[in-house]
Design a protein around this motif. Sequence first.
Motif, PDB file in Angstrom:
ATOM      1  N   ALA A 243       0.811  -1.220   0.000  1.00  0.00           N
ATOM      2  CA  ALA A 243       0.000   0.000   0.000  1.00  0.00           C
ATOM      3  C   ALA A 243       0.840   1.264   0.000  1.00  0.00           C
ATOM      4  N   TRP A 244       2.147   1.140  -0.207  1.00  0.00           N
ATOM      5  CA  TRP A 244       3.058   2.287  -0.161  1.00  0.00           C
ATOM      6  C   TRP A 244       2.935   3.018   1.174  1.00  0.00           C
ATOM      7  N   ASP A 245       2.768   2.228   2.228  1.00  0.00           N
ATOM      8  CA  ASP A 245       2.776   2.763   3.574  1.00  0.00           C
ATOM      9  C   ASP A 245       4.179   3.274   3.903  1.00  0.00           C
ATOM     10  N   PRO A 246       4.317   4.366   4.671  1.00  0.00           N
ATOM     11  CA  PRO A 246       5.659   4.907   4.958  1.00  0.00           C
ATOM     12  C   PRO A 246       6.626   3.886   5.540  1.00  0.00           C
ATOM     13  N   VAL A 247       6.148   3.009   6.423  1.00  0.00           N
ATOM     14  CA  VAL A 247       7.055   2.019   7.012  1.00  0.00           C
ATOM     15  C   VAL A 247       7.418   0.947   5.987  1.00  0.00           C
ATOM     16  N   GLU A 248       6.468   0.559   5.139  1.00  0.00           N
ATOM     17  CA  GLU A 248       6.791  -0.358   4.045  1.00  0.00           C
ATOM     18  C   GLU A 248       7.861   0.252   3.141  1.00  0.00           C
ATOM     19  N   ASN A 249       7.706   1.521   2.836  1.00  0.00           N
ATOM     20  CA  ASN A 249       8.684   2.194   1.979  1.00  0.00           C
ATOM     21  C   ASN A 249      10.053   2.246   2.634  1.00  0.00           C
ATOM     22  N   ALA A 250      10.081   2.565   3.930  1.00  0.00           N
ATOM     23  CA  ALA A 250      11.358   2.619   4.639  1.00  0.00           C
ATOM     24  C   ALA A 250      12.043   1.266   4.648  1.00  0.00           C
ATOM     25  N   ALA A 251      11.260   0.185   4.684  1.00  0.00           N
ATOM     26  CA  ALA A 251      11.850  -1.160   4.715  1.00  0.00           C
ATOM     27  C   ALA A 251      12.481  -1.534   3.387  1.00  0.00           C
ATOM     28  N   CYS A 252      11.971  -0.990   2.274  1.00  0.00           N
ATOM     29  CA  CYS A 252      12.512  -1.387   0.972  1.00  0.00           C
ATOM     30  C   CYS A 252      13.659  -0.488   0.508  1.00  0.00           C
ATOM     31  N   LEU A 253      13.884   0.653   1.166  1.00  0.00           N
ATOM     32  CA  LEU A 253      14.947   1.565   0.717  1.00  0.00           C
ATOM     33  C   LEU A 253      16.330   0.915   0.712  1.00  0.00           C
ATOM     34  N   PRO A 254      16.748   0.235   1.798  1.00  0.00           N
ATOM     35  CA  PRO A 254      18.088  -0.395   1.753  1.00  0.00           C
ATOM     36  C   PRO A 254      18.194  -1.479   0.692  1.00  0.00           C
ATOM     37  N   TRP A 255      17.073  -2.082   0.297  1.00  0.00           N
ATOM     38  CA  TRP A 255      17.121  -3.120  -0.729  1.00  0.00           C
ATOM     39  C   TRP A 255      17.643  -2.550  -2.049  1.00  0.00           C
ATOM     40  N   PHE A 256      17.230  -1.344  -2.393  1.00  0.00           N
ATOM     41  CA  PHE A 256      17.678  -0.735  -3.643  1.00  0.00           C
ATOM     42  C   PHE A 256      19.181  -0.487  -3.629  1.00  0.00           C
ATOM     43  N   THR A 257      19.701   0.084  -2.539  1.00  0.00           N
ATOM     44  CA  THR A 257      21.132   0.386  -2.500  1.00  0.00           C
ATOM     45  C   THR A 257      21.969  -0.883  -2.348  1.00  0.00           C
ATOM     46  N   ALA A 258      21.457  -1.876  -1.612  1.00  0.00           N
ATOM     47  CA  ALA A 258      22.181  -3.143  -1.511  1.00  0.00           C
ATOM     48  C   ALA A 258      22.245  -3.827  -2.868  1.00  0.00           C
TER      49      ALA A 258
END
Length: 780
Positions: A243-258
């Motif tokens: 649902a593009w919830d802020p906490v969901e978004n925060a959880a996926c941010l390191p995935w992109f840089t990793a």
Amino acid sequence: MWQSLPELGTGIVYAILIAAAYTFAVALAAGRGRPRLLQAARLGAYSTSALVLFAVLLLSYAFVSHDFRIRYVAHYSDRRMSTAYLLTSLWGGQDGSLLWWSLLLSGYTAACVAWLKGRYRELQPYVIATLMVIIGFFAVLMLFAANPFETSIAGARPDGEGLNPLLQNYWMIIHPPCLYMGFVGCSVPFAFCVAALVTRRLDNEWVIAVRKWMLFAFLFLSIGNVLGMMWAYEELGWGGYWAWDPVENAACLPWFTASAYVHSTMIQERRPMLRVWNVFLICLTFFLTIFGTFLTRAGIITSVHSFAQSSIGTYFVYFMGLILGTSLGLMVWRLPELKSKGQIEAAASREAMFVANNWALLGGMTFILVSTMYPKISELWGESATVGPPHFNRWMGPIGLVIFALMGMAPLFGWRKTSGESIKKAFRAPLIAMAATVVLHLAIGGWLGYPFFVPRDAFYPGAVGVLLQKVGSCLPGITIALCGFNVAVIVQEFVRGVRARRAASSKRGEEESAFVALYRLIEKNRRRYGGYIVHLGIVSMFVGFTGTAWNIDRETAMVPGQSTRIGEYDLKYEGSRRCPGNPKCSPEEQADIEKTMIFADIQVTRAGKPLGYVHPAKFIYHASPDGPTTEVAMKRSLHEDLYTVVGQIDPQSKRATFQFHVNPLVSWIWIGLLILITGTVTSLFPELSLGEVGAWSYVRGAAGVAAGTAFALWMAMAPGMAYTHERPEASLRRPASSTIRSAKQLPTAGLGAAGFVGLALGSVVSFGRRRRVDAKSQRD
């Protein structure tokens, strides 16, 4: 103090901070010219990790023994909860989740120190020191902002408040630990990066050292995010999984840089390039893990996942400032040594494709970060803005397709420079497969219920809105076409490798079958072909993501006996039942004392063929009667999911409101995760070699088993009524002459026995190792 579990727990947390500070100081001294202290630093790291483990075991004991003097235990558990959910409560709230984070970090620290042994002796002191700073930070948090052993001012309660019903779900048992494993796993690469910057050892040594650590963190970041999607899909009842919830978004941010680092590091290993970029990616990945934790726990955003607002955010702000200042300071200090000695020679090269892919991944990460924080940022100039799922879906679709396309194109280019003829040859089969996918999709997609074009409304005014509308309408067809392209690329890479291997074996006079050649091909180059398997998992996930374009949603109200239709499904509402109490309830439902369950029974038929029943429900937990939970019911298949949700049910007329969703291709997301895990494990799998096992290896193994068994026996013999309070109704039923066994003391005798066994075995092992070292020095 030692007879009181809360005070003992708090004392252990103080000991964690002291041990981390001691280990940090000793490690710095070892790095600054006193190498003999390195062993002391290693032992200090082990001791700190052991203290964290002891603190977690104490809190676990408090939960299973219902020690409601501890505020955290009283707030997140009650007597009705099963043991599994009692242990889940460890990370169900803020205080316990910080302790759980510390446990995982200490586990990583102990594993890293054990793995280092005699390796990277110049880096070791600063790796240990950096990890101790992180552990010390979380110890400070627990002592001064969120102590999991803090006692309630009003004293112990007869019963606890219970765990949030939304968290009493199977996926929530494993989702937070897996996500934390990914977040915490980024600490080890960051520690190596800091160590390399401090010691000026900026060649490929540290990059090779952290390769598998970052890949392991990437694996659990992927698992954690997808398990969170599963939880949202099954528990929240809105029909979707993200649902593009802020906490969901925060959880996926390191995935992109990793993900970006996992690809860019291959360039540095082959050529002396992208050193600054790789250091930046590792520091940014670790920073984003702390930022995501801050976003969840500071209470500055509204989210179903976030914790209540507290002062803990201030500590995180200071720590993030320390991370930024240290990282940028070290990078600027070592910038001359970090400058690349090579450069990209041609745009038509794998290096260029990897760099483009990196920029696309960081572009997606930046868009999500800015959009998530924009409502808070807009308050700086007096505005009140909201950013919802439509905004993310409109923009992340094109960004995701760019990343997806680059993922398929990169393997088709060679290193350094690729000739035009080689490019044509490499692209021929994938482009043919892509064209065939488009033709097939246009021909039968509509008949299957998956049309190539899905019209969308304009979301923005002007030319930008028209462009996004046209692109959005084509996204389903483009995504499926790129899926065909990526699969063809992966298959082509495997076919080429198998053919080359079989040709080489044929020249040696050793014939290999295709399956044997494939197995040996992957075995000899696990990293490369494991990566291709990961790409195949990403393709499967994109197929599942595309299915949202063809969702069918329907809301309706029915009385018993009425029917409705959605897609190809006919749904007949046959009535509701309340459990426990209704004779139609199962024995398990009749025996449930934690909650009242109201089920709606719906018969499902598809194309005249009965598919059975679905039973969406509302659960009313006795511990929180004002917050009933929605329990969805589904019929799953690879083709689509029938997703049913019940709203309100009138107790007299049995009239009920329903939401029905037909969600195509969702199962391919979960299949994609399994494929991704397979590929990542293949890349991580170590090279095996045969060797002799010494006698002391058996002794060390036996010592570990004996110590664990002793502790388990101590826990098993411990009284299960420690610090409990009798229920009022139980006291009324109990005869006046009966007595209750007192259990107010910890089993210190058992603890002493376990400690004695551990110390004795440790002494034996240490003595044996010392004898072996002395004998070796005499021979030398």
